[in-house]
Design a protein around this motif. Sequence first.
Motif, PDB file in Angstrom:
ATOM      1  N   GLN A   1      -1.228 -27.434  -1.820  1.00  0.00           N
ATOM      2  CA  GLN A   1      -0.467 -27.973  -0.681  1.00  0.00           C
ATOM      3  C   GLN A   1      -1.398 -28.298   0.484  1.00  0.00           C
ATOM      4  O   GLN A   1      -1.253 -29.332   1.144  1.00  0.00           O
ATOM      5  N   LYS A   2      -2.343 -27.408   0.730  1.00  0.00           N
ATOM      6  CA  LYS A   2      -3.313 -27.652   1.805  1.00  0.00           C
ATOM      7  C   LYS A   2      -4.212 -28.838   1.449  1.00  0.00           C
ATOM      8  O   LYS A   2      -4.556 -29.654   2.318  1.00  0.00           O
ATOM      9  N   ALA A   3      -4.596 -28.926   0.181  1.00  0.00           N
ATOM     10  CA  ALA A   3      -5.443 -30.041  -0.256  1.00  0.00           C
ATOM     11  C   ALA A   3      -4.688 -31.362  -0.156  1.00  0.00           C
ATOM     12  O   ALA A   3      -5.281 -32.395   0.192  1.00  0.00           O
ATOM     13  N   LYS A   4      -3.387 -31.324  -0.455  1.00  0.00           N
ATOM     14  CA  LYS A   4      -2.581 -32.546  -0.349  1.00  0.00           C
ATOM     15  C   LYS A   4      -2.540 -33.063   1.087  1.00  0.00           C
ATOM     16  O   LYS A   4      -2.442 -34.276   1.335  1.00  0.00           O
ATOM     17  N   GLU A   5      -2.638 -32.138   2.045  1.00  0.00           N
ATOM     18  CA  GLU A   5      -2.673 -32.512   3.459  1.00  0.00           C
ATOM     19  C   GLU A   5      -4.084 -32.910   3.911  1.00  0.00           C
ATOM     20  O   GLU A   5      -4.331 -33.101   5.096  1.00  0.00           O
ATOM     21  N   LEU A   6      -5.017 -33.007   2.916  1.00  0.00           N
ATOM     22  CA  LEU A   6      -6.408 -33.415   3.147  1.00  0.00           C
ATOM     23  C   LEU A   6      -7.191 -32.413   3.986  1.00  0.00           C
ATOM     24  O   LEU A   6      -8.127 -32.783   4.706  1.00  0.00           O
ATOM     25  N   GLY A   7      -6.809 -31.135   3.878  1.00  0.00           N
ATOM     26  CA  GLY A   7      -7.642 -30.095   4.462  1.00  0.00           C
ATOM     27  C   GLY A   7      -8.926 -29.953   3.668  1.00  0.00           C
ATOM     28  O   GLY A   7      -8.993 -30.329   2.494  1.00  0.00           O
ATOM     29  N   ILE A   8      -9.964 -29.453   4.288  1.00  0.00           N
ATOM     30  CA  ILE A   8     -11.254 -29.289   3.614  1.00  0.00           C
ATOM     31  C   ILE A   8     -11.329 -27.881   3.028  1.00  0.00           C
ATOM     32  O   ILE A   8     -11.168 -26.887   3.740  1.00  0.00           O
ATOM     33  N   VAL A   9     -11.548 -27.834   1.721  1.00  0.00           N
ATOM     34  CA  VAL A   9     -11.567 -26.566   1.004  1.00  0.00           C
ATOM     35  C   VAL A   9     -12.630 -25.635   1.585  1.00  0.00           C
ATOM     36  O   VAL A   9     -13.680 -26.085   2.047  1.00  0.00           O
ATOM     37  N   TYR A  10     -12.347 -24.345   1.571  1.00  0.00           N
ATOM     38  CA  TYR A  10     -13.176 -23.259   2.093  1.00  0.00           C
ATOM     39  C   TYR A  10     -13.153 -23.200   3.618  1.00  0.00           C
ATOM     40  O   TYR A  10     -13.098 -22.120   4.186  1.00  0.00           O
ATOM     41  N   ARG A  11     -13.159 -24.371   4.287  1.00  0.00           N
ATOM     42  CA  ARG A  11     -13.120 -24.360   5.748  1.00  0.00           C
ATOM     43  C   ARG A  11     -11.687 -24.219   6.264  1.00  0.00           C
ATOM     44  O   ARG A  11     -11.412 -23.384   7.125  1.00  0.00           O
ATOM     45  N   ASP A  12     -10.781 -25.040   5.727  1.00  0.00           N
ATOM     46  CA  ASP A  12      -9.401 -25.062   6.217  1.00  0.00           C
ATOM     47  C   ASP A  12      -8.464 -24.184   5.405  1.00  0.00           C
ATOM     48  O   ASP A  12      -7.385 -23.824   5.871  1.00  0.00           O
ATOM     49  N   PHE A  13      -8.843 -23.864   4.190  1.00  0.00           N
ATOM     50  CA  PHE A  13      -8.026 -22.975   3.359  1.00  0.00           C
ATOM     51  C   PHE A  13      -8.927 -22.300   2.334  1.00  0.00           C
ATOM     52  O   PHE A  13      -9.917 -22.880   1.886  1.00  0.00           O
TER      53      PHE A  13
END
Length: 413
Positions: free
Chosen positions: A77-89
Amino acid sequence: MYEVIYNKTYISLSLCLIAWLAFRFRPQIESFFDRIGKTVSFSLLAIVFRILPFLVVYLYFSFDAQSDVQIFWHSAQKAKELGIVYRDFPSLYSPLFAYITAIPLVFWDTAKAVTLLMIIFELLILLLTMRTYRNGLSNGQVLFKTLIYLCFPAPFIFCVIGGQEDIWMWGFACLMVWVWLKGKSDFVLGVIVALGLIVTKAFFVLFVPPIFLKLSNRWNFILGMAALGIPTLAFLYLHGGTAFLMPIQLAQEPMCPNVWSITYPIFGELIAKFNIRILNWIGLFVIVGVSSWQAVKFKNLELKQFVPFVWLGIFGVMMIFQIGAYSNYIFIYAMPMLFGLVNFEDKKFFVYSFIIQTAAVLQPSLWFRIGKPFYSWLYFLQIKFVIEYAFQLIIFFGVLYWMKSAYKEMKKL
C-alpha cells in the motif's frame, strides 16, 4: 485454538491420498496428459490445485489472508503511493518487492490480492522449471511431475494459505539456467542474479559465491551484477542513506527446526549464552563453506545440474544451521529438488518426502500455538510438546535425507 492445525492436517492428508492415487494410475494419467496437450493439461492442473482452492478459501468461505501476507499488503500500500522503501516504510525484503506486490492493489486493494499474485508467480516459475528441466521426457511425464509437485503439502499450504514468496528466489535461479541454455553469457547471468537480489530477499546473496566459483569468466559476471546493482544502491543511498541495510540489520527471531532447537534439551544452557547474531554468523559461515565446497568439488557439472544441487545445499544447510530457519523454507527448494535432482522412480523417496512435507506444514502452526518453546526435558511431560518436537525431528532429519539423496544423484553424473 487448534482448528487451523486440524484443517491443515485434512488438506495434507488429502493431497497425500491424491498423490498416492496418481502414482498408482501413473501410465493412464501420463497418457491422458499426452492426449489433451501440454497447454490444456497445465491449465487444468493450475486451476484444480491453485486457482480453485484460492476461490474456495478466500471468496466462498471469505477467509482473510494471514501471516506475512498482511505485512506484504501494508508495505505494498505504501509502495502504491510511491513511497520510497526503507525510508518511508519498513521492509525486510529487497527494494523492488513491495512495488511488485503493489501491482494487483491497483485493481483489488486487499491482502487476498497479494496471495493471488503469489499463486500466479508460483505457477509461472513452475512453468519455467518444467521447460528448463524437461530432460528429454515426454509431455505426459513432465506434467506428471508437475502434478506431484502441486500435491506436495508444503508448497500448497505455504502458497495458497500462507501467501509466501520464497519460491521467487528459485524463479531467478531457474531463469539464469534457462537463459544460459539459450546462449552462454556470464554478463547476463550477473544481471539476472542482481535482479534476483533487488526483487526477492537478502538470502539470495548466498547463491552468489558458488556461482562465482563455478563460472570461468568471473569478471563479466561481476560487471553484469554491477550494471544493475550499483545504480540501485546509489538510488537507495541518495534517497535514504543507509536505510537500505534494514533487511540485514534486523536480527532474526529464533525459530525452528534447526540444529540449535533440536539440541536445546541437551545443550540449552550453553546455547542460551550465545548472542543470536553470533549464531546467525555461525550459520552463515557454514552455508557459504558448504556451497563453496560444492562449487569446487562439482565444478565440472553442467550449470543445469549444478544450480539445483547447490540450491538444495544452500537452503538445506540453512534449515539445519541457521537459528532463524523454519519449516517454510522447504518451499524454496521443493521445485528444483523434484525436477532437477531426484530419481523419480524411487517410490520410497516420495513416501518419505510426503511425510516430511506434512510435518513441515503442521509444525510451525503447532509451535506458535504452544508458545514457541525451546525445550528443556520438563516440557516432554506434556504430549503437545512431544508431538511438536517429533515434527521438528522429522523435518530436520528429512532435510538431511534430501541432501544425501541429491548428493548420491550428482555423484552418478
